[in-house]
Design a protein around this motif. Sequence first.
Motif, short mmCIF file in Angstrom:
data_model
loop_
_atom_site.label_atom_id
_atom_site.label_comp_id
_atom_site.label_asym_id
_atom_site.label_seq_id
_atom_site.Cartn_x
_atom_site.Cartn_y
_atom_site.Cartn_z
N ILE A 1 30.17 4.57 30.85
CA ILE A 1 29.90 5.58 31.88
C ILE A 1 29.18 4.93 33.06
N GLU B 1 29.13 1.80 34.07
CA GLU B 1 29.99 0.89 34.85
C GLU B 1 30.96 1.67 35.74
N THR B 2 31.50 2.74 35.19
CA THR B 2 32.44 3.55 35.97
C THR B 2 31.73 4.21 37.15
N PHE B 3 30.56 4.76 36.89
CA PHE B 3 29.78 5.40 37.96
C PHE B 3 29.46 4.40 39.06
N ARG C 1 31.08 1.65 39.78
CA ARG C 1 32.31 1.23 40.45
C ARG C 1 32.77 2.25 41.48
N LEU C 2 32.57 3.54 41.20
CA LEU C 2 33.04 4.60 42.10
C LEU C 2 31.91 5.18 42.97
N PHE D 1 29.27 6.77 42.07
CA PHE D 1 29.01 8.12 41.56
C PHE D 1 27.54 8.31 41.21
#
Lengths: 272, 272
Positions: free
Chosen positions: B48, B50-52, B54-55, B57
């Motif tokens: 979660i 890493e995704t946040f 990257r975007l 977020f």
Amino acid sequence: MQKFNRNQRITSITKILIENPNKIINLNRFTQLFNAAKSTISEDIVVIRETFNRLSFGNIETIPGAAGGIKYTCGISKEKTLEFAEELCIILQDKQRIVPGEFMYISDIMFNPQIIQKAAVILASKFNKDNVDYVVTVETKGIPLAYEVAKMLGVNLVIVRRDNKVTEGPTVAINYVSGSNKRIQTMSLSKRSIKKGSRCIFIDDFMKAGGTALGIINLLKEFESELIGIGVLIDNIGTEKKLVRDYMSIIKFNGIDEEDNPILYPDKSFKK
Amino acid sequence: MQKFNRNQRITSITKILIENPNKIINLNRFTQLFNAAKSTISEDIVVIRETFNRLSFGNIETIPGAAGGIKYTCGISKEKTLEFAEELCIILQDKQRIVPGEFMYISDIMFNPQIIQKAAVILASKFNKDNVDYVVTVETKGIPLAYEVAKMLGVNLVIVRRDNKVTEGPTVAINYVSGSNKRIQTMSLSKRSIKKGSRCIFIDDFMKAGGTALGIINLLKEFESELIGIGVLIDNIGTEKKLVRDYMSIIKFNGIDEEDNPILYPDKSFKK
């Protein structure tokens, strides 16, 4: 562009859905964001939907057609609703909260985002299917709750004023009689805030006799619009006669006991 | 109890984090909810986070120790901030919005949850690390924005009133001079709404000369508390002299042009 794997897509889609309740999101938004096929995204959504259903986190609907997509609507289980109402009663059952005139100090509750967010989910989940156009409230204490309900329903909030502000442009004002102390009061609303023929719900912190709610019904008539529902956090059932009939509440308030503590309990009529 | 797989855990953890910004959530909550080992949950959180990142977020921090856990703080990229401000300028650049006295009608914007949510992320992300205790606003139009900022910072909202309400208990009132028209006005706040020694930020929809902000600084002194920041959606830079210096805005408003259209542009000094 580097691809996103399933876990990464799922966390992102979840965030986007949660932040856009009751709004249809076209799958193209996700296929572009993740550079992925529609079928892949559809599989991601199945996982999210099943998990949300399993944990009573709300629903994810698929809307077919060219303008279709997916839509998240908030939800909460009956058990969680009751648990929340019971916890809130414990917080409110404190004689320190009673101020002269048998009023209850609740600003700390109404301005606590974690509490208001949950209360809003409980109220909004009743209106998800009612094609609501606006959530209406009267300044001031109910604004955060009404705002959250509006967000959950994906519509604009409308705040009715007690006075006439220079920034509002032409307004429509009506007089109404408050149900509990029979005083004549004024409420006004900017003419451009509601479109003709709208379906509205009224959300407030506290209901006594319902004079304000009745005022809202009459004010909306001036906008050729309709009040289709009422929701409040706390309903004072010590009031002799209610001026409105159909409304929902989360907590019932029945005055104070002999030790000056407020008497409160969850509204059990509040069904999922 | 049936286990949850990684995808299911990730969608649930994401939802819980998003709904509890700036709050430390102990990992036990997740191990219990999912009947899973702490190491498993930690791996979920890595995905979660890493995704946040990257975007853009927002961030997910790990707080060590017995009272530790993970904490989501909101965030938005510089590009998205500018894009949002530009879109908002286009919506606002409409002569129909100008009402007599060179005021601008912005209630539809201030009461639009999708717009307010984004504006709040932009403002709140500046204060994530400032240990804010309360977000303060003055009724009425700025309340939804201030509420969202309070939610993002995980603290309570405080609403300063223009009048004195029976439900508020003892209040503290001060008089202040509005910066633009030099009129004396009153603001009042319930004594129990702010604890002594608090760190507050002031959030509002619109700043003219800053008289209201100055009033808030003085009101907070009565609560032995401090104003550590100011954020507004729109800053009217046509005003000759500002009464406060350090504040942030998202959009600059510079009066109307010869065709009566409002002149607006993004606040470029607004850095990530």
